[in-house]
Enzyme design. Structure first.
Site, PDB file in Angstrom:
ATOM      1  N   LYS A 266     -12.657 -10.968   5.974  1.00 58.24           N
ATOM      2  CA  LYS A 266     -14.052 -11.320   6.278  1.00 58.24           C
ATOM      3  C   LYS A 266     -14.974 -10.127   5.998  1.00 58.24           C
ATOM      4  O   LYS A 266     -16.041 -10.288   5.427  1.00 58.24           O
ATOM      5  CB  LYS A 266     -14.213 -11.751   7.755  1.00 58.24           C
ATOM      6  CG  LYS A 266     -13.424 -12.996   8.131  1.00 58.24           C
ATOM      7  CD  LYS A 266     -13.841 -13.520   9.483  1.00 58.24           C
ATOM      8  CE  LYS A 266     -13.572 -12.582  10.652  1.00 58.24           C
ATOM      9  NZ  LYS A 266     -12.153 -12.288  10.896  1.00 58.24           N
TER      10      LYS A 266
ATOM     11  N   ARG B 131      -4.028  -1.908   7.836  1.00 56.40           N
ATOM     12  CA  ARG B 131      -5.497  -1.796   7.773  1.00 56.40           C
ATOM     13  C   ARG B 131      -5.991  -0.508   8.425  1.00 56.40           C
ATOM     14  O   ARG B 131      -5.535  -0.116   9.489  1.00 56.40           O
ATOM     15  CB  ARG B 131      -6.142  -2.986   8.489  1.00 56.40           C
ATOM     16  CG  ARG B 131      -7.660  -2.879   8.512  1.00 56.40           C
ATOM     17  CD  ARG B 131      -8.304  -4.179   8.780  1.00 56.40           C
ATOM     18  NE  ARG B 131      -8.281  -4.557  10.190  1.00 56.40           N
ATOM     19  CZ  ARG B 131      -8.898  -5.644  10.654  1.00 56.40           C
ATOM     20  NH1 ARG B 131      -9.540  -6.452   9.826  1.00 56.40           N
ATOM     21  NH2 ARG B 131      -8.852  -5.936  11.932  1.00 56.40           N
TER      22      ARG B 131
ATOM     23  N   ARG C   9      -7.734   1.026  13.845  1.00 55.86           N
ATOM     24  CA  ARG C   9      -8.450   0.478  14.988  1.00 55.86           C
ATOM     25  C   ARG C   9      -7.518   0.368  16.189  1.00 55.86           C
ATOM     26  O   ARG C   9      -6.350   0.039  16.049  1.00 55.86           O
ATOM     27  CB  ARG C   9      -8.981  -0.921  14.645  1.00 55.86           C
ATOM     28  CG  ARG C   9     -10.210  -0.885  13.785  1.00 55.86           C
ATOM     29  CD  ARG C   9     -10.586  -2.246  13.289  1.00 55.86           C
ATOM     30  NE  ARG C   9     -10.462  -3.294  14.307  1.00 55.86           N
ATOM     31  CZ  ARG C   9     -11.028  -4.497  14.189  1.00 55.86           C
ATOM     32  NH1 ARG C   9     -11.751  -4.791  13.147  1.00 55.86           N
ATOM     33  NH2 ARG C   9     -10.862  -5.397  15.130  1.00 55.86           N
TER      34      ARG C   9
END
Ligand code: AMP
Length: 233
Positions: free
Chosen positions: A20, A131, A163
């Site tokens: 996204k 990621r 993250r």
């Protein structure tokens, strides 16, 4: 209902790691409209030491959703900023039918078009584990087997970070929460003929091309629900 021509207000829907952020950045630069990411909006709220910031932080760190009221209000405020007047790409909001209803109320016309990215779950888990996000410009990047040596941002050179909520157990929880909510959300938009469905497992540039094609079709008044790109991996 006749769809609007040249839509300029979008919502991107997809599981975490579906791409996204990448597609939102591409749509923003192509259409000259800002991307408004719900998680970045929340992180800004967290960075201000307040009771609200502390509640949001603890929910985000477990992968649970922040309450609809809090989320709706943060996004409502953000959409009143000048840069969102000509259009926007919402990334990560709405995630529930209550949020979709609230968005339709406070965003008004023209109707928002939803682009849903579908990616198989096994691929999502793999993507999330590799990621990283740039600590400075926040561009998401992958440290997959092809570029495992890369630890700095390909765009601005700053250090890449993982993250907090991309660890294995939080990823599983986030996918579970997504699966439970997404069906009714997509039905909401499908019933209103505002849903474009894209196969997000293709290469990013192929996904972008499919998004551009389907948005153009939508603008021309064609029905685009459940259109998919061919899988080419
Ligand atoms: P994301 O990066 O979009 O997966 O979002 C990270 C976390 O932010 C989620 O696990 C939720 O805790 C929170 N969050 C993001 N968007 C929303 C939303 N629309 N509604 C509620 N919580 C959200």
């Amino acid at each position: 209902m006749k769809p609007p021509s040249a839509p300029s207000r979008f919502v991107l829907v997809g599981p975490p790691g579906a791409g996204k952020g990448t597609q939102a950045a591409w749509m923003s630069s192509r259409l000259g409209i800002p991307t408004i990411s719900s998680s970045e909006t929340l992180r800004r709220a967290v960075s201000i030491d307040s009771p609200l910031g502390r509640t949001v932080k603890s929910l985000m760190s477990t992968g649970e959703l922040v309450s609809d009221d809090v989320m709706n209000e943060l996004i409502r405020q953000r959409l009143t900023e000048a840069d969102a007047a000509a259009g926007f790409v919402l990334d990560g909001f709405p995630r529930t039918v209550a949020q979709a209803e609230a968005l339709d109320r406070f965003a008004g016309e023209p109707p928002i078009v939803v682009v849903a990215l579908h990616v198989p779950e096994a691929e999502i888990e793999q993507r999330l584990a590799s990621r990283r996000v740039c600590g400075r410009c926040r561009t998401p990047q992958s440290v997959s087997s092809q570029n495992s040596g890369q630890r700095n941002c390909a765009y601005c050179g700053a250090t890449l970070e993982q993250r907090d909520d991309d660890d294995e157990s939080t990823i599983k929880r986030r996918l579970f929460v997504y699966r439970n909510r997404v069906g009714p959300l997509l039905d909401y938009y499908k019933r209103r003929s505002r849903l474009i469905t894209i196969d997000g497992s293709a290469a990013p540039h192929e996904v972008s091309a499919a998004v551009a094609r389907q948005i153009a079709l939508y603008g021309a008044g064609q029905t685009v629900t459940d259109v998919r790109t061919p899988r080419r991996r």
